[in-house]
Design a protein around this motif. Sequence first.
Motif, short mmCIF file in Angstrom:
data_model
loop_
_atom_site.label_atom_id
_atom_site.label_comp_id
_atom_site.label_asym_id
_atom_site.label_seq_id
_atom_site.Cartn_x
_atom_site.Cartn_y
_atom_site.Cartn_z
N LEU A 1 10.99 -5.36 4.68
CA LEU A 1 10.60 -6.11 3.49
C LEU A 1 9.11 -5.96 3.20
CD1 LEU A 1 12.61 -9.45 3.91
CD2 LEU A 1 13.06 -7.59 2.29
N GLU A 2 8.30 -6.02 4.27
CA GLU A 2 6.85 -5.89 4.09
C GLU A 2 6.49 -4.50 3.59
OE1 GLU A 2 5.32 -6.88 7.90
OE2 GLU A 2 5.67 -9.04 7.67
N GLU A 3 7.15 -3.46 4.12
CA GLU A 3 6.86 -2.10 3.68
C GLU A 3 7.28 -1.90 2.23
OE1 GLU A 3 8.48 0.82 6.27
OE2 GLU A 3 7.46 0.03 8.06
N ALA A 4 8.44 -2.48 1.86
CA ALA A 4 8.90 -2.35 0.48
C ALA A 4 7.94 -3.06 -0.47
CB ALA A 4 10.32 -2.92 0.35
N THR A 5 7.45 -4.23 -0.08
CA THR A 5 6.52 -4.96 -0.92
C THR A 5 5.20 -4.20 -1.07
OG1 THR A 5 7.47 -7.08 -0.19
CG2 THR A 5 5.25 -7.14 -1.16
N ALA A 6 4.73 -3.61 0.04
CA ALA A 6 3.49 -2.85 -0.02
C ALA A 6 3.64 -1.61 -0.91
CB ALA A 6 3.07 -2.44 1.39
N ALA A 7 4.80 -0.95 -0.82
CA ALA A 7 5.04 0.24 -1.66
C ALA A 7 5.09 -0.13 -3.13
CB ALA A 7 6.33 0.92 -1.23
N GLN A 8 5.70 -1.28 -3.44
CA GLN A 8 5.80 -1.72 -4.84
C GLN A 8 4.42 -2.05 -5.41
OE1 GLN A 8 8.29 -5.16 -5.32
NE2 GLN A 8 8.57 -4.82 -7.52
N ARG A 9 3.57 -2.66 -4.59
CA ARG A 9 2.23 -3.00 -5.03
C ARG A 9 1.42 -1.75 -5.29
NH1 ARG A 9 0.92 -7.83 -0.67
NH2 ARG A 9 2.06 -9.49 -1.75
N SER A 10 1.60 -0.73 -4.43
CA SER A 10 0.83 0.50 -4.61
C SER A 10 1.20 1.26 -5.87
CB SER A 10 1.02 1.40 -3.38
OG SER A 10 2.36 1.85 -3.29
N ARG A 11 2.45 1.05 -6.33
CA ARG A 11 2.91 1.74 -7.55
C ARG A 11 2.48 1.00 -8.82
NH1 ARG A 11 7.74 2.37 -4.40
NH2 ARG A 11 8.65 0.55 -5.48
N SER A 12 2.19 -0.27 -8.68
CA SER A 12 1.85 -1.09 -9.87
C SER A 12 0.35 -1.06 -10.17
CB SER A 12 2.31 -2.52 -9.65
OG SER A 12 1.68 -3.07 -8.51
#
Length: 260
Positions: free
Chosen positions: A249-260
């Motif tokens: 979950l933490e990795e997915a959240t970090a990846a989403q933030r990096s794309r935004s």
Amino acid sequence: MRHLLRTIGILGGFSLLVSCASDVPPTRIGDYVSSDRASGAESLLNVEPRPIQAGLVLVSDTSEAGAAPNLPDEALVRLGENLKQDIERALPVMIKEIVPADHIRPQPNGDWQQFTDLARQRRLEYLVVVVVSSTEQEYPVTVFLGWTTHAQPGYRRDNWSLLELALLDLKDNKTLLQAEGRGWATLDRPTAPDINQWYPVVYLRPQDPERRIWPPTYEGAPNTLRVVSFEQAEKRLASKLQHSWLSELEEATAAQRSRS
């Protein structure tokens, strides 16, 4: 001669203790679930809807040379209920039922078809398979009455337990997640069964050698040892499951933030 045999037994026990952290008991999941179907824990993030509706299959494995006997039926049922709660707390999975594993057998490189057939029979698309196995070694030791005095001949039995979990997607034929938990406990008992004030006694290894657990009967002490050991394995498995899911979950959240 008796002293020599006792020394050999203790040395043999010590050699097994040294290796227990990584390979005792040996992993068994590969004889049930082939590793070539693994998809990585991130696949669990893409499964919708959640929570996943799954069946829990508890496979008691004693096929490995040197394997310890099965847990008693009542203890195995209780382990299944505890695992159900652990899985539902740690993962986005709801266990609909605990599925009997009567026809599940180990095969070289695993046999995916037997789980496909089982899921079809129960009208399930997902199964959580937990392989339950353990190894024991017993060797002569000196035990002490009152813990410090009055030496008596006795035996020490070490049990190493292993719970290996795989979350199977039978719809897309892949493994969504795997994890394991290991436990270790020791039983000390004198050769004379009537010394019951201090023995037999089970204690946890290696983290809590001071906590002592007294089995209800001398004859049933080996079963108490196995139950205690598997309780430790269950706690470690639950912790790893929770850590694995939170990490994803933490990795997915970090990846989403990096794309935004």
